[in-house]
Scaffold this active site. Structure first.
Site, PDB file in Angstrom:
ATOM      1  N   SER A  14       0.785  -1.182  -0.105  1.00  0.00           N
ATOM      2  CA  SER A  14      -0.100   0.057  -0.013  1.00  0.00           C
ATOM      3  C   SER A  14       0.882   1.190   0.237  1.00  0.00           C
ATOM      4  O   SER A  14       0.458   2.069  -0.869  1.00  0.00           O
ATOM      5  CB  SER A  14      -0.809   0.143   1.214  1.00  0.00           C
ATOM      6  OG  SER A  14      -1.216  -1.194   1.804  1.00  0.00           O
ATOM      7  N   THR A  15       1.849   1.282   0.654  1.00  0.00           N
ATOM      8  CA  THR A  15       2.810   2.400   0.833  1.00  0.00           C
ATOM      9  C   THR A  15       3.472   2.581  -0.390  1.00  0.00           C
ATOM     10  O   THR A  15       3.936   3.800  -0.700  1.00  0.00           O
ATOM     11  CB  THR A  15       3.678   2.350   2.183  1.00  0.00           C
ATOM     12  OG1 THR A  15       2.820   2.136   3.375  1.00  0.00           O
ATOM     13  CG2 THR A  15       4.351   3.725   2.321  1.00  0.00           C
ATOM     14  N   TYR A  32      -1.255 -10.255   4.958  1.00  0.00           N
ATOM     15  CA  TYR A  32      -1.278  -8.855   5.207  1.00  0.00           C
ATOM     16  C   TYR A  32      -2.787  -8.694   5.747  1.00  0.00           C
ATOM     17  O   TYR A  32      -3.695  -8.563   4.943  1.00  0.00           O
ATOM     18  CB  TYR A  32      -0.943  -8.441   4.149  1.00  0.00           C
ATOM     19  CG  TYR A  32      -0.887  -6.638   4.625  1.00  0.00           C
ATOM     20  CD1 TYR A  32      -1.513  -6.060   6.010  1.00  0.00           C
ATOM     21  CD2 TYR A  32      -0.473  -5.753   3.717  1.00  0.00           C
ATOM     22  CE1 TYR A  32      -1.364  -4.711   6.051  1.00  0.00           C
ATOM     23  CE2 TYR A  32      -0.568  -4.238   4.043  1.00  0.00           C
ATOM     24  CZ  TYR A  32      -0.909  -3.970   5.247  1.00  0.00           C
ATOM     25  OH  TYR A  32      -1.018  -2.506   5.716  1.00  0.00           O
ATOM     26  N   LYS A  63       1.351  -9.908   8.580  1.00  0.00           N
ATOM     27  CA  LYS A  63       1.389  -8.651   8.883  1.00  0.00           C
ATOM     28  C   LYS A  63       0.187  -8.039   9.543  1.00  0.00           C
ATOM     29  O   LYS A  63      -0.855  -8.199   8.707  1.00  0.00           O
ATOM     30  CB  LYS A  63       1.755  -7.659   7.701  1.00  0.00           C
ATOM     31  CG  LYS A  63       1.980  -6.254   7.730  1.00  0.00           C
ATOM     32  CD  LYS A  63       2.650  -5.819   6.675  1.00  0.00           C
ATOM     33  CE  LYS A  63       2.246  -4.458   6.098  1.00  0.00           C
ATOM     34  NZ  LYS A  63       2.060  -3.325   7.148  1.00  0.00           N
ATOM     35  N   ASP A  83       2.236   1.944  12.920  1.00  0.00           N
ATOM     36  CA  ASP A  83       3.611   2.477  13.209  1.00  0.00           C
ATOM     37  C   ASP A  83       3.418   3.504  14.665  1.00  0.00           C
ATOM     38  O   ASP A  83       4.112   3.454  15.293  1.00  0.00           O
ATOM     39  CB  ASP A  83       3.917   3.486  11.903  1.00  0.00           C
ATOM     40  CG  ASP A  83       3.993   2.887  10.564  1.00  0.00           C
ATOM     41  OD1 ASP A  83       3.783   1.719  10.696  1.00  0.00           O
ATOM     42  OD2 ASP A  83       4.520   3.556   9.672  1.00  0.00           O
ATOM     43  N   GLU A  84       2.031   3.876  14.635  1.00  0.00           N
ATOM     44  CA  GLU A  84       1.721   4.629  15.706  1.00  0.00           C
ATOM     45  C   GLU A  84       1.751   3.986  17.062  1.00  0.00           C
ATOM     46  O   GLU A  84       1.758   4.363  18.172  1.00  0.00           O
ATOM     47  CB  GLU A  84       0.344   5.281  15.828  1.00  0.00           C
ATOM     48  CG  GLU A  84       0.020   6.062  14.690  1.00  0.00           C
ATOM     49  CD  GLU A  84      -0.707   5.242  13.393  1.00  0.00           C
ATOM     50  OE1 GLU A  84       0.059   4.398  12.990  1.00  0.00           O
ATOM     51  OE2 GLU A  84      -1.333   5.841  12.629  1.00  0.00           O
ATOM     52  N   SER A  88       4.899   2.435   6.796  1.00  0.00           N
ATOM     53  CA  SER A  88       5.089   3.468   6.024  1.00  0.00           C
ATOM     54  C   SER A  88       6.280   4.333   6.560  1.00  0.00           C
ATOM     55  O   SER A  88       7.251   4.695   5.939  1.00  0.00           O
ATOM     56  CB  SER A  88       3.808   4.117   5.930  1.00  0.00           C
ATOM     57  OG  SER A  88       2.980   3.597   5.882  1.00  0.00           O
TER      58      SER A  88
HETATM   59  O1  MN9 Z   1       1.019  -1.225   7.560  1.00  0.00           O
HETATM   60  C1  MN9 Z   1       0.487   1.187   7.147  1.00  0.00           C
HETATM   61  N1  MN9 Z   1      -0.922   0.775   7.160  1.00  0.00           N
HETATM   62  C2  MN9 Z   1      -1.640   0.896   5.863  1.00  0.00           C
HETATM   63  C3  MN9 Z   1       1.303  -0.138   7.004  1.00  0.00           C
HETATM   64  O2  MN9 Z   1      -1.045   1.224   4.986  1.00  0.00           O
HETATM   65  C4  MN9 Z   1      -3.086   0.686   6.165  1.00  0.00           C
HETATM   66  C5  MN9 Z   1       1.019   1.681   8.512  1.00  0.00           C
HETATM   67  O3  MN9 Z   1       2.330   1.836   8.292  1.00  0.00           O
HETATM   68  C6  MN9 Z   1       0.115   3.277   8.441  1.00  0.00           C
HETATM   69  O4  MN9 Z   1       0.551   3.850   7.129  1.00  0.00           O
HETATM   70  C7  MN9 Z   1       0.797   3.940   9.521  1.00  0.00           C
HETATM   71  C8  MN9 Z   1       0.207   5.246   9.565  1.00  0.00           C
HETATM   72  O5  MN9 Z   1      -1.300   5.183  10.216  1.00  0.00           O
HETATM   73  O6  MN9 Z   1       0.781   3.314  10.460  1.00  0.00           O
END
Ligand code: MN9
Length: 306
Positions: free
Chosen positions: A50-51, A139, A165, A192-193, A209
């Site tokens: 996704s990223t 994922y 994941k 990430d948070e 990301s």
């Molecule tokens: O898991 C990312 N999640 C999505 C990967 O793309 C849904 C995260 O890295 C988020 O971008 C990140 C920010 O909310 O936690």
């Protein structure tokens, strides 16, 4: 010979895809960014997810990007290729290609858009996994509500499925899964948070990301957490989370790329419809980043803008 999945752990950026100003895939930038992230000490790379704006790319573009990254990484860190797409045949083609060019593992979101049934999703993962000899990391973006934990447990029984994941905020479920499935089934925390909380819940690694732009920050967190010092890790996490929560108000991929480039790590551009905020907002974002760096000199964040 495929890599032992237990070696795939630590801080793994969900790598951005480097596009040029015309939105074309820029392989020169991809090589340079791969090199830079490895120098920064990341433990692996997770690409075209996704990223990585993977759903905005053609199959041929995804393959070319994967080739550039795997060639540059040259076995120094494991590379996981995200092969997820809306249809099984498309994903199998990407999975077979990934295996051929030396990927260490593949990963996939569940097929999307149509509301596929649990059985459809199960057979999607089974069919892709059985088409290759390298491990599959499922994922699960539980925030997207596509799979429940019953289905995730069912997927874990598929032969080639070796990890998950897990992008969610319900860490009790992550913890239960890890305890149930044991040390040979890898869990990667995807929020990430809450990376520190994910590690505390038993995750083997973190894939996300922000590890593109903040590899130094999360290496520090991971290293403290590995020593069991979750209190110190969480102190850093609080600052990182403040940054993340601020940036996710906008399309943060192009913002992250811009901040990285301004800090000396050329990350290129994003594809539409992702877009940059207007220039005055971008200036506010830069000022916010400078302020965070000034107020938290103890937190490494060297690519957070100039
Ligand atoms: O898991 C990312 N999640 C999505 C990967 O793309 C849904 C995260 O890295 C988020 O971008 C990140 C920010 O909310 O936690």
């Amino acid at each position: 010979m495929s890599i032992e999945i237990r070696k795939v752990k630590g801080v793994i950026p969900a790598m951005i895809t480097t596009f040029d100003e015309n939105e074309d895939v820029d392989l020169k930038r991809a090589e340079a960014l791969t090199e830079a992230l490895i120098k920064e000490g990341v433990d692996g790379l997770y690409i075209t997810g996704s990223t990585g704006e993977g759903f905005l790319m053609t199959g041929e573009e995804r393959k070319a990007f994967a080739e550039a990254v795997i060639r540059t990484a040259a076995g120094r860190v494991p590379v996981i290729v995200h092969v997820g797409d809306i249809g099984t045949r498309k994903s199998i083609e990407l999975a077979e290609h990934a295996e051929r060019i030396g990927a260490d593992a593949i990963s996939s979101v569940p097929p999307f858009y149509y509301h596929f049934s649990s059985d459809d999703i199960y057979s999607y993962y089974r069919d892709i996994s059985s088409s290759v000899g390298i491990p599959m990391i499922v994922y699960n973006i539980s925030l997207a509500g596509l799979m429940d934990s019953g289905l995730v447990r069912r997927l874990a029984t598929i032969d080639g499925v070796k990890g998950l994941k897990f992008t969610a905020r319900d860490h009790d479920d992550m913890c239960a899964l890890k305890m149930e499935l044991g040390p040979d089934f890898m869990i990667y925390s995807g929020c990430d948070e809450m990376a520190t909380q994910g590690l505390l819940a038993g995750a083997d690694g973190i894939i996300g990301s922000f590890y593109n732009m903040m590899p130094d920050t999360f290496k520090a967190i991971y290293s403290l957490a590995s020593k069991g010092d979750f209190k110190a890790a969480f102190e850093i996490q609080k600052t990182a989370t403040t940054v993340i929560k601020y940036l996710v108000q906008w399309d943060f991929f192009p913002i992250m790329k811009t901040l990285m480039t301004e800090a000396g790590l050329d990350a290129g551009y994003s594809r539409r419809p992702f877009h940059m905020p207007d220039p005055s907002t971008m200036d506010e974002i830069r000022a916010f980043c400078r302020k965070m760096k000034a107020e938290h000199p103890e937190v490494p964040m060297k690519y957070l803008g100039r």
